[in-house]
Motif scaffolding. Structure first.
Motif, PDB file in Angstrom:
ATOM      1  N   THR A   1       0.839  -1.192   0.000  1.00  0.00           N
ATOM      2  CA  THR A   1       0.000   0.000   0.000  1.00  0.00           C
ATOM      3  C   THR A   1       0.880   1.250   0.000  1.00  0.00           C
ATOM      4  O   THR A   1       1.784   1.375   0.823  1.00  0.00           O
ATOM      5  CB  THR A   1      -0.918   0.029   1.238  1.00  0.00           C
ATOM      6  N   PHE A   2       0.596   2.158  -0.957  1.00  0.00           N
ATOM      7  CA  PHE A   2       1.275   3.445  -0.998  1.00  0.00           C
ATOM      8  C   PHE A   2       0.267   4.538  -1.321  1.00  0.00           C
ATOM      9  O   PHE A   2      -0.810   4.271  -1.854  1.00  0.00           O
ATOM     10  CB  PHE A   2       2.422   3.448  -2.016  1.00  0.00           C
ATOM     11  N   ASN A   3       0.621   5.773  -0.992  1.00  0.00           N
ATOM     12  CA  ASN A   3      -0.254   6.912  -1.254  1.00  0.00           C
ATOM     13  C   ASN A   3      -0.113   7.376  -2.697  1.00  0.00           C
ATOM     14  O   ASN A   3       0.998   7.629  -3.173  1.00  0.00           O
ATOM     15  CB  ASN A   3       0.093   8.079  -0.318  1.00  0.00           C
TER      16      ASN A   3
ATOM     17  N   ASN B   1      -0.832  10.425  -4.883  1.00  0.00           N
ATOM     18  CA  ASN B   1      -1.064  11.849  -4.655  1.00  0.00           C
ATOM     19  C   ASN B   1      -1.160  12.590  -5.988  1.00  0.00           C
ATOM     20  O   ASN B   1      -0.166  12.792  -6.675  1.00  0.00           O
ATOM     21  CB  ASN B   1       0.075  12.418  -3.802  1.00  0.00           C
TER      22      ASN B   1
ATOM     23  N   TRP C   1       3.455   8.680  -6.408  1.00  0.00           N
ATOM     24  CA  TRP C   1       3.293   7.607  -5.420  1.00  0.00           C
ATOM     25  C   TRP C   1       4.308   7.842  -4.311  1.00  0.00           C
ATOM     26  O   TRP C   1       5.504   7.973  -4.562  1.00  0.00           O
ATOM     27  CB  TRP C   1       3.511   6.246  -6.062  1.00  0.00           C
ATOM     28  N   GLN C   2       3.826   7.885  -3.064  1.00  0.00           N
ATOM     29  CA  GLN C   2       4.649   8.280  -1.933  1.00  0.00           C
ATOM     30  C   GLN C   2       4.531   7.292  -0.779  1.00  0.00           C
ATOM     31  O   GLN C   2       3.702   6.381  -0.808  1.00  0.00           O
ATOM     32  CB  GLN C   2       4.210   9.681  -1.476  1.00  0.00           C
ATOM     33  N   ASN C   3       5.367   7.496   0.236  1.00  0.00           N
ATOM     34  CA  ASN C   3       5.368   6.645   1.431  1.00  0.00           C
ATOM     35  C   ASN C   3       3.957   6.501   1.999  1.00  0.00           C
ATOM     36  O   ASN C   3       3.132   7.416   1.914  1.00  0.00           O
ATOM     37  CB  ASN C   3       6.252   7.245   2.525  1.00  0.00           C
ATOM     38  N   TYR C   4       3.724   5.339   2.613  1.00  0.00           N
ATOM     39  CA  TYR C   4       2.460   5.121   3.319  1.00  0.00           C
ATOM     40  C   TYR C   4       2.778   4.695   4.744  1.00  0.00           C
ATOM     41  O   TYR C   4       3.415   3.659   4.959  1.00  0.00           O
ATOM     42  CB  TYR C   4       1.614   4.055   2.631  1.00  0.00           C
TER      43      TYR C   4
ATOM     44  N   LYS D   1      -5.584  12.662  -2.619  1.00  0.00           N
ATOM     45  CA  LYS D   1      -4.516  11.754  -2.218  1.00  0.00           C
ATOM     46  C   LYS D   1      -5.174  10.526  -1.594  1.00  0.00           C
ATOM     47  O   LYS D   1      -5.939  10.652  -0.640  1.00  0.00           O
ATOM     48  CB  LYS D   1      -3.588  12.434  -1.220  1.00  0.00           C
ATOM     49  N   LYS D   2      -4.888   9.333  -2.154  1.00  0.00           N
ATOM     50  CA  LYS D   2      -5.558   8.129  -1.692  1.00  0.00           C
ATOM     51  C   LYS D   2      -4.553   7.004  -1.463  1.00  0.00           C
ATOM     52  O   LYS D   2      -3.627   6.809  -2.262  1.00  0.00           O
ATOM     53  CB  LYS D   2      -6.620   7.677  -2.706  1.00  0.00           C
ATOM     54  N   ALA D   3      -4.733   6.267  -0.380  1.00  0.00           N
ATOM     55  CA  ALA D   3      -3.920   5.079  -0.107  1.00  0.00           C
ATOM     56  C   ALA D   3      -4.513   3.913  -0.889  1.00  0.00           C
ATOM     57  O   ALA D   3      -5.696   3.591  -0.741  1.00  0.00           O
ATOM     58  CB  ALA D   3      -3.913   4.773   1.379  1.00  0.00           C
TER      59      ALA D   3
ATOM     60  N   LYS E   1      -4.023  -0.163  -2.185  1.00  0.00           N
ATOM     61  CA  LYS E   1      -3.356  -1.453  -1.994  1.00  0.00           C
ATOM     62  C   LYS E   1      -3.244  -2.181  -3.329  1.00  0.00           C
ATOM     63  O   LYS E   1      -4.219  -2.289  -4.071  1.00  0.00           O
ATOM     64  CB  LYS E   1      -4.129  -2.311  -0.981  1.00  0.00           C
TER      65      LYS E   1
END
Length: 287
Positions: free
Chosen positions: A36-38, A40, A56-59, A166-168, A170
């Motif tokens: 799973t990643f954020n 944005n 795509w950023q840290n989760y 911005k959505k997490a 999976k």
């Protein structure tokens, strides 16, 4: 991560910056199954360029740096390197309906710049980094229409990430039957220092060629995507040119390999099988 760069300088696009058609190909997340990643799709000052692309950023506590990057849909991948500017190391995949996706700021790529390869959904194309005009590790991701225009509300895993959201998300990319992931990766099978440089799809799995530039050693691993946890026929082999082929084959729950041989400066033939599905490369990757 807010990064501004001139994407149009790499491949000029005559189309409008707004989406003009619905993306017909279904896309999965560009990461390993279960990750799973954020996603944005940010707006602000300075503006994200091009508008509508995803960073795509840290989760949570899971850092994205070094993560495996996979094709979100099948197509033909072309590899580029813009050096210390713009996208840095990046890949464009053209899909069956003419649409395309882009993956930028990669730390590594499975092919050298100027190369191309046919990919399936889930094919490994590189790893997350911070090359080009990037301030911190992340994956810049675009979906473009067949005319080259940006889809400013891209959809992955059935989730639409509209401008300013911005959505997490999976990933189910690279999962086996029923969405169950293989708990192993080519890198975990071959060990520290190895990077995927090529791969080939098999029915029920995928075979990978990796290389350790530190010691000149190649490694081959074949990972299953079906019948996970159940012993079934899998194999992996590696043959440096002029040397004896080494093979690992048997009934395995998750993978065959690692098969490692030192081959600095030598061409190698490699491949593997899952059940009756097999792949054998020509002698290649000679540098």
């Amino acid at each position: 991560m807010s990064v501004t760069f001139a994407a149009a300088a790499l491949i000029p696009q005559a189309a409008s910056a707004q989406s003009t058609s619905v993306m017909a190909v279904s896309h999965k997340s560009p990461f390993n199954c279960g990750k799973t990643f954020n996603a944005n799709n940010w707006t602000g000052t300075p503006a994200h360029n091009p508008s509508g692309s995803i960073d795509w950023q840290n989760y949570g506590s899971d850092p994205i740096n070094g993560e495996t990057v996979r094709a979100t849909a099948a197509g033909t991948a072309t590899f580029y390197n813009a050096g210390n500017t713009s996208y840095g190391r990046w890949v464009e995949i053209r899909h069956s309906d003419g649409t395309r996706t882009r993956y930028a700021h990669l730390a590594t790529q499975v092919k050298s710049a100027g190369s191309s390869m046919t990919v399936s959904q889930g094919t490994v194309i590189g790893t997350v980094g911070s090359t080009g005009g990037s301030k911190a590790p992340h994956l810049h991701y675009e979906q473009r229409t067949s005319s080259g225009a940006m889809d400013t509300s891209p959809t992955v895993e059935g989730v639409t990430v509209s401008l300013g959201t911005k959505k997490a998300i999976k990933s189910t990319n690279g999962c086996g039957g029923g969405g169950t992931p293989n708990p192993n990766t080519p890198e975990s099978v071959c060990g520290s220092g190895f990077t995927v440089i090529d791969s080939a799809a098999l029915t029920g799995g995928r075979t990978y060629l990796l290389y350790n530039s530190g010691n000149g050693t190649n490694c081959v691993a074949t990972l299953k995507t079906t019948n996970l946890g159940k012993a079934s026929a899998v194999s992996a082999f590696l043959e440096p040119q002029g040397a004896t082929r080494r093979t690992d084959s048997g009934s395995f729950a998750y993978y065959a390999g690692p098969v490692k041989l030192s081959a600095p400066g030598k061409c190698v033939k490699w491949g593997g099988s899952v059940g009756s599905s097999t792949y054998t490369s020509p002698f290649e990757h000679c540098d």
